[in-house]
Design an enzyme around this catalytic site. Structure first.
Site, PDB file in Angstrom:
ATOM      1  N   HIS A 123      -6.094   0.965   2.070  1.00 47.86           N
ATOM      2  CA  HIS A 123      -6.034   2.360  -0.040  1.00 47.86           C
ATOM      3  C   HIS A 123      -4.347   2.777   0.233  1.00 47.86           C
ATOM      4  O   HIS A 123      -4.227   2.925   1.682  1.00 47.86           O
ATOM      5  CB  HIS A 123      -6.812   2.193  -0.655  1.00 47.86           C
ATOM      6  CG  HIS A 123      -7.778   3.879   0.307  1.00 47.86           C
ATOM      7  ND1 HIS A 123      -8.071   3.424   1.559  1.00 47.86           N
ATOM      8  CD2 HIS A 123      -7.249   4.726   0.237  1.00 47.86           C
ATOM      9  CE1 HIS A 123      -8.214   4.230   1.752  1.00 47.86           C
ATOM     10  NE2 HIS A 123      -7.846   5.674   1.459  1.00 47.86           N
ATOM     11  N   ARG A 142      -3.798   1.949  10.271  1.00 45.93           N
ATOM     12  CA  ARG A 142      -2.398   2.727   9.350  1.00 45.93           C
ATOM     13  C   ARG A 142      -2.197   1.422   9.601  1.00 45.93           C
ATOM     14  O   ARG A 142      -1.601   1.281  10.952  1.00 45.93           O
ATOM     15  CB  ARG A 142      -2.050   3.915   9.606  1.00 45.93           C
ATOM     16  CG  ARG A 142      -2.941   5.759   9.499  1.00 45.93           C
ATOM     17  CD  ARG A 142      -2.402   6.397   9.610  1.00 45.93           C
ATOM     18  NE  ARG A 142      -2.843   7.658   8.757  1.00 45.93           N
ATOM     19  CZ  ARG A 142      -4.575   8.218  10.191  1.00 45.93           C
ATOM     20  NH1 ARG A 142      -4.322   7.585  11.029  1.00 45.93           N
ATOM     21  NH2 ARG A 142      -4.623   8.884   9.445  1.00 45.93           N
TER      22      ARG A 142
END
Length: 265
Positions: A123, A142
């Site tokens: 997300h 990430r």
């Protein structure tokens, strides 16, 4: 989502240029009848190819994408996700996260709405103010839209590649001023309490600890009927298990509580 991605691949030539026709054709040729594992494998392959592209190639393709969308905006209304891509490009020019936005749902939450994400679901928070509660984790990975360390291969290998739009939670009222948001997992629940002038709300004893965060206004916390604690915006309170707390305000007070999901008890 799979059908939507097929449309994207036909409408966004820059993605085709970045990943190559072989991966695009795999997506265009696969169907739900092929089974979930086959669909997941195809989605994982094209997403990994996209995220693994060289910085030079990504930058080149995003420049093309930006220029095309800016030209087309002169003759037609851009789609929401196209507008989002241009917005992201301004914040993170040349970042692979800009073009990968086409692979994600674009969700706009209204005040009072919430969504939940299971483990290994990617997300990106874009803009606005929200409260985020996350279960204990030592593994935040990430891969885009960040200046922090990126681990593309780990991220792409761990994702679920589930399809569909996330469920939006409206919350359930627990008292006149408080709504509770219950995700379908055990780690936590979140309450949102908004008190107008002169109002008060009680948080009864629960079997697990709670954390309160005051986001607006000021007021008073009453603990065990004999203890008072002034609270104001920015304050964070920890409440041990089996602790009743009452909040009141002579002006206005908004706070959030995170605690163990009550379905455990």
């Amino acid at each position: 989502m799979h059908g939507e991605l097929k449309i994207v691949l036909k409408d966004v030539p820059e993605i085709v240029e970045l990943v190559g026709n072989e991966y695009v054709n795999q997506v265009l040729d696969v169907s739900e009848q092929d089974g979930k594992e086959k669909v997941k494998s195809v989605l994982q392959s094209i997403f990994t190819q996209l995220m693994s592209a060289s910085k030079e190639m990504v930058s080149k393709v995003i420049t093309k994408l930006k220029n095309r969308l800016q030209m087309e905006s002169q003759v037609r209304q851009l789609m929401e996700k196209e507008q989002l891509v241009l917005r992201l490009e301004k914040q993170y020019p040349g970042d692979v996260g800009v073009i990968s936005a086409f692979f994600f749902n674009y969700v706009k939450l209204n005040p009072g709405e919430a969504l939940y994400l299971g483990a290994n679901e990617p997300h990106a928070y874009i803009y606005g103010e929200c409260i985020e509660c996350m279960a204990t984790s030592d593994n935040v990975v990430r891969a885009g839209l960040t200046p922090k360390h990126r681990d593309v291969q780990t991220l792409c290998s761990m994702l679920t590649y589930k399809q569909g739009f996330p469920e939006i939670l409206q919350g359930v009222p627990v008292n006149p001023y408080t709504r509770r948001y219950l995700p379908p997992f055990d780690e936590f629940e979140v309450d949102c309490c908004s008190l107008p002038k002169g109002a008060s709300a009680m948080f009864p004893e629960v079997e697990g600890p709670s954390i309160f965060v005051v986001t607006e206004g000021e007021g008073t916390a009453y603990v065990r009927a004999s203890e008072e604690e002034p609270v104001r915006v920015g304050d964070v309170l920890f409440a041990p298990a089996s602790t009743e707390i009452i909040f009141g305000t002579s002006s206005q007070l908004k706070l959030y509580r995170a605690g163990v999901n009550s379905r455990l008890f």
